[in-house]
Motif scaffolding. Structure first.
Motif, short mmCIF file in Angstrom:
data_model
loop_
_atom_site.label_atom_id
_atom_site.label_comp_id
_atom_site.label_asym_id
_atom_site.label_seq_id
_atom_site.Cartn_x
_atom_site.Cartn_y
_atom_site.Cartn_z
N HIS A 2 0.88 -1.17 0.00
CA HIS A 2 0.00 0.00 0.00
C HIS A 2 0.91 1.21 0.00
O HIS A 2 1.54 1.52 1.00
CB HIS A 2 -0.89 0.01 1.24
N LYS A 3 0.95 1.90 -1.11
CA LYS A 3 1.94 2.95 -1.27
C LYS A 3 1.33 4.35 -1.22
O LYS A 3 0.14 4.54 -1.43
CB LYS A 3 2.67 2.76 -2.61
N MET A 4 2.19 5.32 -1.00
CA MET A 4 1.80 6.73 -1.02
C MET A 4 1.22 7.13 -2.37
O MET A 4 0.33 7.96 -2.45
CB MET A 4 3.07 7.55 -0.73
N GLY A 5 1.77 6.55 -3.41
CA GLY A 5 1.32 6.87 -4.76
C GLY A 5 1.66 5.71 -5.68
O GLY A 5 1.94 4.60 -5.22
N LEU A 6 1.65 6.00 -6.98
CA LEU A 6 1.98 4.99 -7.98
C LEU A 6 1.10 3.74 -7.80
O LEU A 6 1.55 2.60 -7.92
CB LEU A 6 3.46 4.60 -7.86
N ARG A 28 2.55 12.71 -5.17
CA ARG A 28 2.68 11.39 -4.54
C ARG A 28 3.44 10.41 -5.43
O ARG A 28 4.31 9.67 -4.98
CB ARG A 28 1.29 10.83 -4.20
N ASP A 29 3.09 10.40 -6.71
CA ASP A 29 3.76 9.46 -7.61
C ASP A 29 5.25 9.75 -7.73
O ASP A 29 6.07 8.84 -7.79
CB ASP A 29 3.12 9.53 -9.01
N SER A 30 5.58 11.03 -7.78
CA SER A 30 6.97 11.40 -8.03
C SER A 30 7.88 11.09 -6.84
O SER A 30 9.10 11.00 -7.01
CB SER A 30 7.06 12.90 -8.35
N ARG A 31 7.28 10.91 -5.66
CA ARG A 31 8.13 10.74 -4.47
C ARG A 31 8.99 9.48 -4.55
O ARG A 31 10.13 9.45 -4.08
CB ARG A 31 7.24 10.72 -3.22
N VAL A 32 8.43 8.42 -5.12
CA VAL A 32 9.14 7.13 -5.09
C VAL A 32 10.43 7.17 -5.89
O VAL A 32 11.37 6.43 -5.59
CB VAL A 32 8.22 6.00 -5.59
#
Lengths: 576, 576
Positions: free
Chosen positions: A260-264, A425-429
């Motif tokens: 369960h991720k922050m984004g992506l 959110r997506d860019s954080r990873v």
């Protein structure tokens, strides 16, 4: 929901005018037939694919996410599989693969530009085909011909997908702690005669796309230890373990859970159990990391391109919103100085970042296809020097840029309607995977810069300085700012050189050195943009805009390089 | 799931030793009976509440979010309502309210410290009671005695909750664009005799807690226009519209939707339709903004405390994880220099930020209860100067600090298991609400600094410089760094002064000025921490840690102030 408008003119400008790639292609036998109009047509077609098929699925992917069914199958969001089929049919996976394997043999430079597009339009979806090219390169250079014959064409065409199994729960940044084991299992198993097979056992974590419903087979590339392996990262071997074996049976590479991720959310991040899965050795025993480095380096450039894509999306949408939203004395917020400052910074960073990323890809083309061996070796060294900067520098700019851009929307930006919060959110990873940005900073300073006593970096500095000295009088202030930053970089190197063996000193300086290098390289890129855009800027508002962004970004950014390098030269002592 | 450990010793150290609040209390009749042990006991009790009741609901709130039922009722996450009942029973809402309204009459300084705790433990939950104190102050100063009699005790006790209705879809940063209307409806309506009532019509957006299931009534404070109102923000009036009217009937302040937000899912962010809701005027007609400013200023300080709470949570958990996670040659990652650098920076910022926020609260106490009028006026002016720095500076540190801290976990940080990604998402909103940070930057530079030709700011600089000049020899390097930053601030002011009327120049400089001011004020705070911690640091590792963090933060941060002020003094020209 956010749309995607491919920055076609900006891309062509960088390729044709800033990097002057067509002249370089002409000198490479492999690309001598390529002209800029063909390249532009490829980008236009890719832009249509990205905006038409991928962008509409971006918010869908975020909201639906992936689902692990009771039977262990992973269901990706609606439309992902159809888009992937269209992607394969369009020949996109094979863009930069060699014609003898069914590829189109186009330069990595174009692959980078389309990579930016895919990531900008739909980062989550892009994760599935994201490792195809790296796996292709890895197999091409290291796999046994029997494996190549079975897997290379399928990977080049994208008919089968590819994954990379590195991380384990106890082994993140430190691959030396990997525990997965490979046991010799005999010859001719799984329907592949003539090659010794191995049984793989272990638990892997954070494996992107280890299970999905996009293609009917997946080529898993797995790091594990042979029974006689030494401890540490020099004891790792690389194995190819297909999800469906050549004899058609199912290989037990099992997805046991999704993160369960922050984004992506559109990308399936799998926990994997290797339960005696069959695999074949790729490359030499215990030399798995070397075989995988090809793949990891390609992946790092692509992660940098993700950062660039996020930054481009953020700046383009922020500009559009700021021109349309009226607050304060009837003016669109794009006219308010605090917003203009932010908007121009985002644009400047995106445009200079594009030059830096594309240049790195172009160096890879020269490394592979350059006319003479010295040129090839130098290009490879420079690409290897720039790769950690592209990976860490551009992913940080992508995430922080998107995060900063959110301010333009005010409270609306915090809701999912505006779309920018998904980009944040997506860019954080991207600052984490393929080696955290701190690992990249160490790679840059310890290995790439100090590893050859600053020689390769010194040649880069000399080239930057030469460009600044040759800059036209109209850009004298900008050129001076670049020269000043070069000087600060040299001073930092001189301060570090006598302490190159002091890992604490180098480790504490690495992040500042990376920050300085990123800003310096972006300033150099901006100077090149400004020089290319200046002729005709008086008549062409589009060129004037490139010039203005480049000057603004350079004059703000070069002093940041000086500041960061100053911290390397005169560090504050870290508390014990 | 993240726990919360209240930094009790750190808080007491700031209150007692750095700010020396007990001496100040002794000089205020309202607080003369308060001693540090009583204050510490209050904080200890609050810490128990925050860690025992609020923190366990933080992840629950994020995962469950709020739900708008078909009947228009909003269901908050499991446990929120019970925690709120316990909060009211514990007397927490009344902490800083006057004894004559059932309050405990404790200083705002303690209210700030417990505010940090609530936000750190559970920001989403904290939004519900977050406006109680502001509403209390607003009603106390501006409401008719009949309204006060009905609402003040219920708001002070927290039996009823309070909201603030400002934003509308077309009016975010620019309240002058508000369209909601108030029409005279006659006397004695709704069960309140003797006061003229109004019917409110309009659409509000981003109203935190406009509907919930925590208390059985809500006091809505609504900005709207009277029929004869002039255009712009000087035409706004403030109305009190209770959800349940004095006669027991339901008032049509209707939640029409909940926002899907990046974070803060536990807090109900409502779209509201005012469908002829009954309300009574608070304060003078057309002077609604002035009446609400009390509330907005209190809210801004509390938003800054949210930033501080996020930063504190991020740094504490990052330290704990870094000490336990082993990667690379068998060392915990807290020993790797790149991680130590980040960890010490987070700690230094949290500790200096606490001094800055608490000092602002303490200035409010002096402004209310100071012994003489000059002292009260000066304290009010200084609090008003510091408020935008606390709001914008600490929320930026909170969000960016949490975002940076995520790196410590590597890939795990990107998953919800570690908890830090929720902190990153939740903390983001604080940079937006109660006036975006760009609005705060303008408020600081245009109104608070240039508004009196730099007088109040100049007095703050003089005090900082005096402290630096009086610093002991052991902190000479730190004191010099602070003096250097003060000099840069003065130079920036001198450069700006002749152009104070040029709104584009001031607007373009505001964010850099805010960044410089934040870093300068944090450096001053760090110097005070260092001075307070130094005696006994040789024997007490806890004091040594405070000292080390303060020195590190100051020596890294003060040059950032110089850099930012330098950009104000010598700006790069913004593209046209």
């Amino acid at each position: 929901m956010q749309s995607y408008t491919p920055p076609l003119r900006e891309m062509r400008f960088v390729i044709e005018e800033v990097l002057q790639a067509p002249a370089a292609w002409a000198a490479m036998p492999a690309h001598a037939d390529l002209d800029i109009d063909t390249a532009a047509a490829v980008l236009e077609e890719a832009g249509r694919f990205a905006s038409g098929l991928l962008a509409p699925l971006n918010a869908v992917g975020d909201r639906q996410g992936c689902r692990l069914a009771d039977d262990g199958r992973v269901h990706t969001p609606e439309g992902f599989a159809d888009a992937y089929r269209a992607f394969v049919q369009g020949g996109w996976p094979a863009l930069a693969c060699a014609p003898e394997h069914g590829g189109q043999g186009l330069p990595m430079l174009l692959d980078a530009a389309v990579g930016e597009m895919w990531a900008a339009a739909n980062h989550g979806w892009t994760m599935y085909p994201g490792l195809l090219h790296g796996a292709y390169d890895c197999l091409r250079h290291h796999a046994d011909p029997a494996l190549q014959a079975l897997y290379l064409p399928k990977v080049a065409s994208g008919e089968w997908l590819a994954t990379m199994h590195l991380t384990e729960p106890q082994a993140g940044s430190d691959l030396g702690l990997l525990r997965s084991r490979a046991e010799p299992a005999g010859m001719g198993l799984g329907g592949l005669p003539g090659l010794p097979a191995y049984r793989l056992h272990g638990v892997k974590q954070f494996i992107s796309g280890a299970a999905h419903d996009l293609a009917d087979n997946t080529v898993h590339l797995v790091l594990a230890r042979l029974p006689d392996a030494p401890a540490g990262s020099r004891g790792l071997s690389l194995f190819l373990a297909p999800q469906r074996l050549p004899d058609g049976s199912h290989n037990p590479v099992r997805c046991t859970g999704l993160e369960h991720k922050m984004g992506l959310h559109g990308s399936a991040t799998c926990a994997v159990a290797l339960e005696g899965a069959l695999g074949w050795l790729v490359g030499q025993p215990h030399r798995g990391l070397q075989a995988m480095f090809v793949m990891m380096n390609a992946a790092r450039l692509h992660v940098g391109l993700q950062g660039l894509g996020h930054l481009e999306q953020a700046q383009r949408h922020a500009w559009a919103y700021a021109r349309e939203r009226v607050q304060g004395r009837g003016r669109p917020i794009a006219e308010h100085p605090a917003m203009r400052r932010l908007l121009w910074t985002l644009r400047a960073d995106a445009e200079a970042g594009r030059v830096l990323a594309y240049e790195t890809a172009m160096l890879l083309d020269t490394a592979h296809h350059g006319a003479d061996a010295d040129q090839r070796a130098e290009a490879e060294g420079q690409a290897s020097l720039l790769t950690p900067v592209v990976k860490a520098g551009l992913t940080a700019l992508g995430h922080h840029g998107a995060d900063a851009a959110l301010q333009v929307w005010g409270g609306t930006g915090y809701t999912r309607d505006a779309g920018i919060e998904q980009t944040v959110r997506d860019s954080r990873v991207a600052m984490l995977y393929e080696g955290t940005n701190e690992i990249q900073a160490l790679d840059l300073l310890q290995r790439k810069v100090l590893g050859d006593q600053g020689a390769a970096f010194g040649r880069r500095l000399a080239a930057i300085q030469a460009r600044a000295e040759a800059a036209p009088a109209g850009l004298a202030g900008e050129a001076a700012a670049v020269r000043h930053a070069v000087q600060a970089a040299r001073a930092a190197l001189e301060a570090l050189a006598p302490q190159a063996e002091d890992t604490d000193r180098v480790g504490a300086a690495a992040d500042d050195f990376l920050a300085g290098s990123t800003r310096l390289l972006l300033a150099d890129a901006a100077l090149r943009i400004a020089q290319a855009a200046a002729p005709g800027a008086a008549e062409d508002p589009w060129r004037a805009e490139r010039l203005a962004a480049a000057r603004w970004g350079l004059l703000r950014g070069a002093p940041e390089a000086v500041f960061a390098f100053g911290r390397v030269s005169s560090p504050v002592a870290l508390p014990a």
